[in-house]
Each structure stands twice: as C-alpha cells, then as structure tokens.
Design a protein around this motif. Structure first.
Motif, PDB file in Angstrom:
ATOM      1  N   GLU A 102       6.948  85.381  -0.926  1.00  0.00           N
ATOM      2  CA  GLU A 102       6.697  84.473  -2.036  1.00  0.00           C
ATOM      3  C   GLU A 102       6.890  83.239  -1.889  1.00  0.00           C
ATOM      4  O   GLU A 102       5.700  82.212  -1.888  1.00  0.00           O
ATOM      5  CB  GLU A 102       7.640  84.667  -3.441  1.00  0.00           C
ATOM      6  N   VAL A 103       7.525  82.617  -0.997  1.00  0.00           N
ATOM      7  CA  VAL A 103       7.882  81.326  -0.589  1.00  0.00           C
ATOM      8  C   VAL A 103       6.677  80.790   0.232  1.00  0.00           C
ATOM      9  O   VAL A 103       6.071  79.923   0.390  1.00  0.00           O
ATOM     10  CB  VAL A 103       9.061  81.046   0.068  1.00  0.00           C
ATOM     11  N   ASN A 104       6.727  81.844   1.361  1.00  0.00           N
ATOM     12  CA  ASN A 104       5.144  81.537   2.399  1.00  0.00           C
ATOM     13  C   ASN A 104       3.904  81.433   1.553  1.00  0.00           C
ATOM     14  O   ASN A 104       3.111  80.682   2.010  1.00  0.00           O
ATOM     15  CB  ASN A 104       5.373  82.611   3.151  1.00  0.00           C
ATOM     16  N   THR A 105       3.677  82.217   0.569  1.00  0.00           N
ATOM     17  CA  THR A 105       2.514  82.283  -0.187  1.00  0.00           C
ATOM     18  C   THR A 105       2.489  80.733  -0.737  1.00  0.00           C
ATOM     19  O   THR A 105       1.244  80.235  -0.932  1.00  0.00           O
ATOM     20  CB  THR A 105       2.435  83.288  -1.053  1.00  0.00           C
ATOM     21  N   GLU A 106       3.388  80.521  -1.512  1.00  0.00           N
ATOM     22  CA  GLU A 106       3.349  79.136  -2.208  1.00  0.00           C
ATOM     23  C   GLU A 106       3.113  78.033  -1.152  1.00  0.00           C
ATOM     24  O   GLU A 106       2.608  77.152  -1.444  1.00  0.00           O
ATOM     25  CB  GLU A 106       4.652  78.904  -2.875  1.00  0.00           C
ATOM     26  N   LYS A 107       3.646  78.002   0.067  1.00  0.00           N
ATOM     27  CA  LYS A 107       3.513  77.093   1.130  1.00  0.00           C
ATOM     28  C   LYS A 107       2.292  77.063   1.567  1.00  0.00           C
ATOM     29  O   LYS A 107       1.649  75.873   1.856  1.00  0.00           O
ATOM     30  CB  LYS A 107       4.276  77.321   2.271  1.00  0.00           C
ATOM     31  N   LYS A 108       1.513  78.176   1.533  1.00  0.00           N
ATOM     32  CA  LYS A 108       0.170  78.087   1.888  1.00  0.00           C
ATOM     33  C   LYS A 108      -0.687  77.530   0.958  1.00  0.00           C
ATOM     34  O   LYS A 108      -1.846  76.920   1.315  1.00  0.00           O
ATOM     35  CB  LYS A 108      -0.228  79.713   2.310  1.00  0.00           C
ATOM     36  N   LYS A 109      -0.604  77.778   0.006  1.00  0.00           N
ATOM     37  CA  LYS A 109      -1.317  77.000  -1.321  1.00  0.00           C
ATOM     38  C   LYS A 109      -1.245  75.465  -1.352  1.00  0.00           C
ATOM     39  O   LYS A 109      -2.022  74.901  -1.653  1.00  0.00           O
ATOM     40  CB  LYS A 109      -0.785  77.432  -2.825  1.00  0.00           C
TER      41      LYS A 109
ATOM     42  N   ASP B  17      20.461  97.500   1.328  1.00  0.00           N
ATOM     43  CA  ASP B  17      19.090  97.602   1.366  1.00  0.00           C
ATOM     44  C   ASP B  17      18.290  96.696   0.262  1.00  0.00           C
ATOM     45  O   ASP B  17      17.215  96.280   0.677  1.00  0.00           O
ATOM     46  CB  ASP B  17      18.790  99.064   1.223  1.00  0.00           C
ATOM     47  N   LEU B  18      18.843  96.923  -1.123  1.00  0.00           N
ATOM     48  CA  LEU B  18      18.333  96.217  -1.935  1.00  0.00           C
ATOM     49  C   LEU B  18      18.164  94.768  -1.715  1.00  0.00           C
ATOM     50  O   LEU B  18      16.988  94.081  -1.906  1.00  0.00           O
ATOM     51  CB  LEU B  18      19.191  96.377  -3.482  1.00  0.00           C
ATOM     52  N   ASN B  19      19.138  94.093  -1.094  1.00  0.00           N
ATOM     53  CA  ASN B  19      19.472  92.695  -0.768  1.00  0.00           C
ATOM     54  C   ASN B  19      18.240  92.349   0.112  1.00  0.00           C
ATOM     55  O   ASN B  19      17.525  91.556  -0.066  1.00  0.00           O
ATOM     56  CB  ASN B  19      20.641  92.469  -0.300  1.00  0.00           C
ATOM     57  N   ALA B  20      18.309  93.304   1.267  1.00  0.00           N
ATOM     58  CA  ALA B  20      17.148  93.092   2.302  1.00  0.00           C
ATOM     59  C   ALA B  20      15.685  92.877   1.563  1.00  0.00           C
ATOM     60  O   ALA B  20      14.994  92.180   1.704  1.00  0.00           O
ATOM     61  CB  ALA B  20      17.298  93.981   3.397  1.00  0.00           C
ATOM     62  N   ARG B  21      15.564  93.982   0.768  1.00  0.00           N
ATOM     63  CA  ARG B  21      14.064  93.964   0.151  1.00  0.00           C
ATOM     64  C   ARG B  21      13.936  92.899  -0.658  1.00  0.00           C
ATOM     65  O   ARG B  21      12.915  92.203  -0.639  1.00  0.00           O
ATOM     66  CB  ARG B  21      14.102  95.266  -0.603  1.00  0.00           C
ATOM     67  N   LEU B  22      14.741  92.505  -1.537  1.00  0.00           N
ATOM     68  CA  LEU B  22      14.489  91.231  -2.427  1.00  0.00           C
ATOM     69  C   LEU B  22      14.589  90.022  -1.406  1.00  0.00           C
ATOM     70  O   LEU B  22      13.695  89.090  -1.689  1.00  0.00           O
ATOM     71  CB  LEU B  22      15.746  91.035  -3.466  1.00  0.00           C
ATOM     72  N   GLN B  23      15.250  89.825  -0.543  1.00  0.00           N
ATOM     73  CA  GLN B  23      15.183  88.531   0.597  1.00  0.00           C
ATOM     74  C   GLN B  23      13.823  88.634   1.067  1.00  0.00           C
ATOM     75  O   GLN B  23      12.944  87.452   1.186  1.00  0.00           O
ATOM     76  CB  GLN B  23      16.249  88.491   1.520  1.00  0.00           C
ATOM     77  N   LYS B  24      13.281  89.865   1.594  1.00  0.00           N
ATOM     78  CA  LYS B  24      11.967  89.871   2.226  1.00  0.00           C
ATOM     79  C   LYS B  24      10.802  89.454   0.985  1.00  0.00           C
ATOM     80  O   LYS B  24       9.848  88.736   1.394  1.00  0.00           O
ATOM     81  CB  LYS B  24      11.808  91.249   2.621  1.00  0.00           C
ATOM     82  N   GLN B  25      11.074  90.170  -0.042  1.00  0.00           N
ATOM     83  CA  GLN B  25      10.048  89.687  -1.195  1.00  0.00           C
ATOM     84  C   GLN B  25      10.002  88.254  -1.578  1.00  0.00           C
ATOM     85  O   GLN B  25       9.052  87.399  -1.592  1.00  0.00           O
ATOM     86  CB  GLN B  25      10.395  90.463  -2.304  1.00  0.00           C
ATOM     87  N   LEU B  26      11.434  87.505  -1.391  1.00  0.00           N
ATOM     88  CA  LEU B  26      11.454  86.146  -1.991  1.00  0.00           C
ATOM     89  C   LEU B  26      10.886  85.377  -0.794  1.00  0.00           C
ATOM     90  O   LEU B  26      10.208  84.211  -0.893  1.00  0.00           O
ATOM     91  CB  LEU B  26      12.841  85.780  -2.109  1.00  0.00           C
ATOM     92  N   ALA B  27      10.906  85.788   0.581  1.00  0.00           N
ATOM     93  CA  ALA B  27      10.329  84.916   1.581  1.00  0.00           C
ATOM     94  C   ALA B  27       8.838  85.153   1.512  1.00  0.00           C
ATOM     95  O   ALA B  27       8.130  83.924   2.121  1.00  0.00           O
ATOM     96  CB  ALA B  27      10.952  85.806   3.092  1.00  0.00           C
TER      97      ALA B  27
END
Length: 136
Positions: A124-131, A112-122
């Motif tokens: 953040e990556v999407n936010t950076e791509k939009k910038k 569950d922790l890994n899934a939550r961290l992967q979702k958070q990382l994804a």
C-alpha cells in the motif's frame, strides 16, 4: 516448603537434585516421609521436574534458576531468609510438551499474520508513493 531456621539444603526439604549438561537443575529423588514426598503425593511435583525459579534471598520475589547449576541453587536455598521457600517447577510430561507445541503453533500463526500484514502495508505504501504526493 516450610524452611527450618537454619541454613537449609535441598535434603532437608526432601529433594535430591541433579544437574544437566546445560546447568539445568532437576529433581533426582524425593526422600520418603519428607515435605517433598507429601507434595509428590498431591501431584505438585515429581522426579524429573526442572527447578526453573526459586524464592529470592528475602521477600516474595522469585529468581530464575535456569542455568545456575546445582551448587548455586542449593546455596540460594541455604541463604533464604524467612520461614518458607517456593519453587516453580517445569514438568516434561506429555501435557507440557503438548502445551509447548500449542504455544509454538500459535506463535507461528501470529508471525505469519504479522508478515502478511507487513507485506500488505508495504504494498500500500509503494502504491501511494507511485501516485505521488498530491495523487497526480
């Protein structure tokens, strides 16, 4: 177990084995007055324990005996070189069931922790791509 200098089967060690449908090997009976009976009195083994590892043909290595069946286990005992043979047993008592549940719960929490961290990382990556590349 101290192994005799001859081809030894489980009976010389004081154990009778039974095989499950999935070829798991379990202790069916401990013969009174044997090495196995002494170990049973010490609480190191008991009827119903599964043999999950056995000493290799020679040396100190251990081989998995899960799913090999009674005949192959007895053959590996018989051809073992050296004066001793070791087993790793798995008990199905309440303590081991509780421990398995604890391990399963711990693994679920980690997943569950890994899934939550992967979702958070994804995210953040999407936010950076939009910038954009330069942040414009």
């Amino acid at each position: 177990f101290r192994k005799q200098n001859a081809a030894t089967q489980g009976l010389q060690l004081g154990l009778k084995f039974k095989e499950s449908f999935a070829k798991g090997v379990f202790i069916q009976e401990v013969i009174p007055g044997s090495q196995a009976a002494q170990l049973e009195n010490q609480g190191k083994l008991r009827v119903g324990d599964e043999i999950v590892m056995v000493s290799a043909t020679f040396g100190d290595e251990m081989w998995s005996s899960r799913g090999i069946g009674k005949v192959r286990l007895e053959k590996s005992i018989a051809v073992r070189q050296g004066g001793f043979i070791k087993f790793v047993l798995e008990s199905s008592d309440d303590n081991s069931k509780r421990r398995q549940k604890e391990l399963a719960d711990k693994a679920k929490k980690q997943n569950d922790l890994n899934a939550r961290l992967q979702k958070q990382l994804a995210s953040e990556v999407n936010t950076e791509k939009k910038k954009g590349f330069f942040g414009f």
